[in-house]
Each structure stands twice: as C-alpha cells, then as structure tokens.
Design an enzyme around this catalytic site. Structure first.
Site, short mmCIF file in Angstrom:
data_model
loop_
_atom_site.label_atom_id
_atom_site.label_comp_id
_atom_site.label_asym_id
_atom_site.label_seq_id
_atom_site.Cartn_x
_atom_site.Cartn_y
_atom_site.Cartn_z
N ASP A 38 48.33 41.88 27.93
CA ASP A 38 47.21 42.35 28.51
C ASP A 38 46.18 42.76 27.28
OD1 ASP A 38 47.76 42.00 31.07
OD2 ASP A 38 48.06 44.01 31.46
N TYR A 66 59.35 46.46 27.60
CA TYR A 66 57.83 47.37 27.52
C TYR A 66 58.17 48.69 27.60
CZ TYR A 66 55.67 42.71 28.93
OH TYR A 66 55.33 41.52 28.82
N ASP A 80 45.39 49.09 36.50
CA ASP A 80 45.65 49.98 35.35
C ASP A 80 44.40 50.92 35.29
OD1 ASP A 80 43.28 48.67 34.19
OD2 ASP A 80 44.75 47.22 33.06
N ARG A 171 51.95 46.20 35.34
CA ARG A 171 50.77 46.98 36.16
C ARG A 171 51.02 47.07 37.69
NH1 ARG A 171 46.24 43.55 36.18
NH2 ARG A 171 47.39 42.01 34.92
#
Length: 296
Positions: A38, A66, A80, A171
């Site tokens: 992203d 992550y 988000d 997300r």
C-alpha cells in the site's frame, strides 16, 4: 546488472513509484516489484532487476510478515485510516475478548478483497470503480494466517504482528476482526517486516540507493539465487556449461546426478556458479535435466 534489491519503501510512494525510481537511478528498463505494498504503508519491497525479474513469481509466493495497528470503534470505506468513516460504535471490548477473537483468525480463513484494491474486474481496477462510487461483488478468497500475535493493546488500539500468505489484505483483516468483536475496526498503521528472506533490518532506503549508485557502488544488489533458499541445488561440471545455458536436455547419467526427486525444481549451479532453475524429468527410458529458467 541482474539481481534483487531489498528496498525500504517509504510512506507516500506506491510500489510502481519505487519501480520507476530504480529504473531511473540504475538506468535500466527491466525492473519489477514482487507484490504491491500500500502507498501509505512502509517496509520491505523486494525489487528485481535485469534477469532477476524472471524469479518474481518465486518471491511473490513467499509468506510475508507485517506489523499492523488496529483501531477499534470505526470502519472506513478503504478499511484504513485514510478513508471516509462509514460506521462507528461506542461498544467497549475488553482485552480477553480481543485476544480470543484474534487467535481464531489463525490458519486458513476466507477473505473478501476490499473495493480499494488493485484487483481487476473486467479490465478495470477495483479502486477505480470505488472512486466512481461503485461497489461490486467480489469473490471470497482463501488465505492462510501462519502466525498472529498481539504486541500491545491500549484503549481502542491493538498492535499485532501477522505472518500470512500471498493475497492477504491486512486492512481487511483489521476490518474483519472489528466485525467479529461486534464493533468496527480499521487499519491505522502498516509496516511490512519480511518477505521470505528479505528482512526490514537489511533493507535500503531510496536515499541510500541513490547515494551508492552515484558512486558506482552497487553492493545493495543481491544475487538472483538469494531468495531461493527453499530450493535444493544440483551442481554440475563446467564441461556442460554451454549445453545447459543453451537449453539442451542432458541425461542425469552424464551429469553424475543420482540423488534427486522427479518434477521438483532445483537451483542449478555449474562449477558452483548459479545458472538457473531446472528439474529432472523422464525421457523415454532415461531421466534428464531440463532447464526452466536460464539466468546467466
């Protein structure tokens, strides 16, 4: 130049922006990323250059790690913090509930990709349709969460680490955790820590890459075989170098290769120099080494 660069992508740049930056900095045409990150996220983004682009698929399918922050109590259209708030809830969820729900996301789960994503539908990216105010039905995908561990919790914020398969949207994971808790949630921070062998602590910033390239110091470029640690290797004599690099199939008897599995991809070395990827296949009454990718 051929190889892979472990880039530390900054926030505000898309994966394609990083590709363009590397093209311009190294004056190369053949450059590709190994899976989008992203634009508002930071972290590891392996970039393949030259013949290194031929192994992109092998890196894409490696698990990724992550660190994310989940904010509970509100959902956004982009899932988000950069999106428009579409739902809110005053429900207070205790830590015990959060721990229990997050643990249940480990393993194989179904996930519906977000509208704000680069997935294409009838030749058009979903985020383009979303910007037009359109919402279309998306197919549910199976993904795999290998690990998910809470790092910290404070008020309505949950920081967690997740190791997941290709195609996972963190997300959406945050959104789905919020729903399972009977409230709403969105991702308020994302950092990619690992992609297979590529780690955050050995990634190069765009400034470091630029400075080193200006001095003709290209030690930030990793060899093509670096991320292929999961493959077994076959080392053959330099006598067969021209045969192999020209794509000729050679009997395993001539190569003195006798300990192998059929139809499994191997890293192929010639006199300990990496030359590509191949496998052993049947050929009449013989078995032969067949090169799938020649990378020299």
């Amino acid at each position: 130049m051929n190889g892979i660069i472990n880039v530390l992508k900054p926030t505000g740049m898309s994966s394609h922006d990083i590709v363009n930056f590397i093209r311009k900095t190294l004056n190369m045409k053949k450059v590709g990323h190994t899976g989008t990150l992203d634009p508002n996220a930071v972290g590891v983004l392996p970039i393949c250059i030259g013949k290194g682009t031929k192994i992109i698929k092998y890196i894409q399918y490696r698990n990724k790690k992550y660190r994310a922050e989940l904010t509970l109590g509100s959902a956004t259209d982009t899932q988000d913090k950069y999106g428009k708030i579409i739902n809110t809830s005053d429900k207070v969820v205790n830590e015990e509930e959060i721990i229990k729900v997050i643990k249940n996301f480990k393993g194989e789960i179904n996930q519906i990709p977000p509208m704000f994503s680069a997935i294409k539908k009838d030749g058009k990216k979903l985020y383009e349709l979303a910007r037009e105010g359109k919402v279309i039905e998306r197919e549910c995908r199976k993904i795999f969460i290998e690990e998910i561990n809470i790092i910290n919790m404070y008020k309505n914020k949950v920081i967690f680490d997740v190791v997941c398969s290709k195609g996972t949207y963190v997300r959406t994971l945050c959104n789905d955790i919020g729903e399972k808790l009977g409230t709403y949630g969105h991702m308020s921070f994302l950092e990619r820590l690992e992609v297979g062998m590529f780690k955050l602590d050995s990634a190069y910033t765009i400034e470091q890459i630029q400075d080193r390239a200006r001095l003709n110091n290209f030690n930030f470029i990793l060899p093509i075989d670096y991320p292929l640690e999961f493959m077994q290797e076959i080392n053959i004599s330099k006598h067969f170098y021209k045969h192999i690099t020209n794509g000729l199939k050679i009997s395993t008897k001539r190569l003195n290769v006798d300990d192998f599995e059929m139809n499994v991809e191997y890293k192929i070395y010639c006199d300990k120099v990496f030359i590509g990827i191949g496998n052993i296949v049947e050929n009449n009454d013989d078995t032969i080494l067949k090169m799938n990718k020649v990378l020299v």
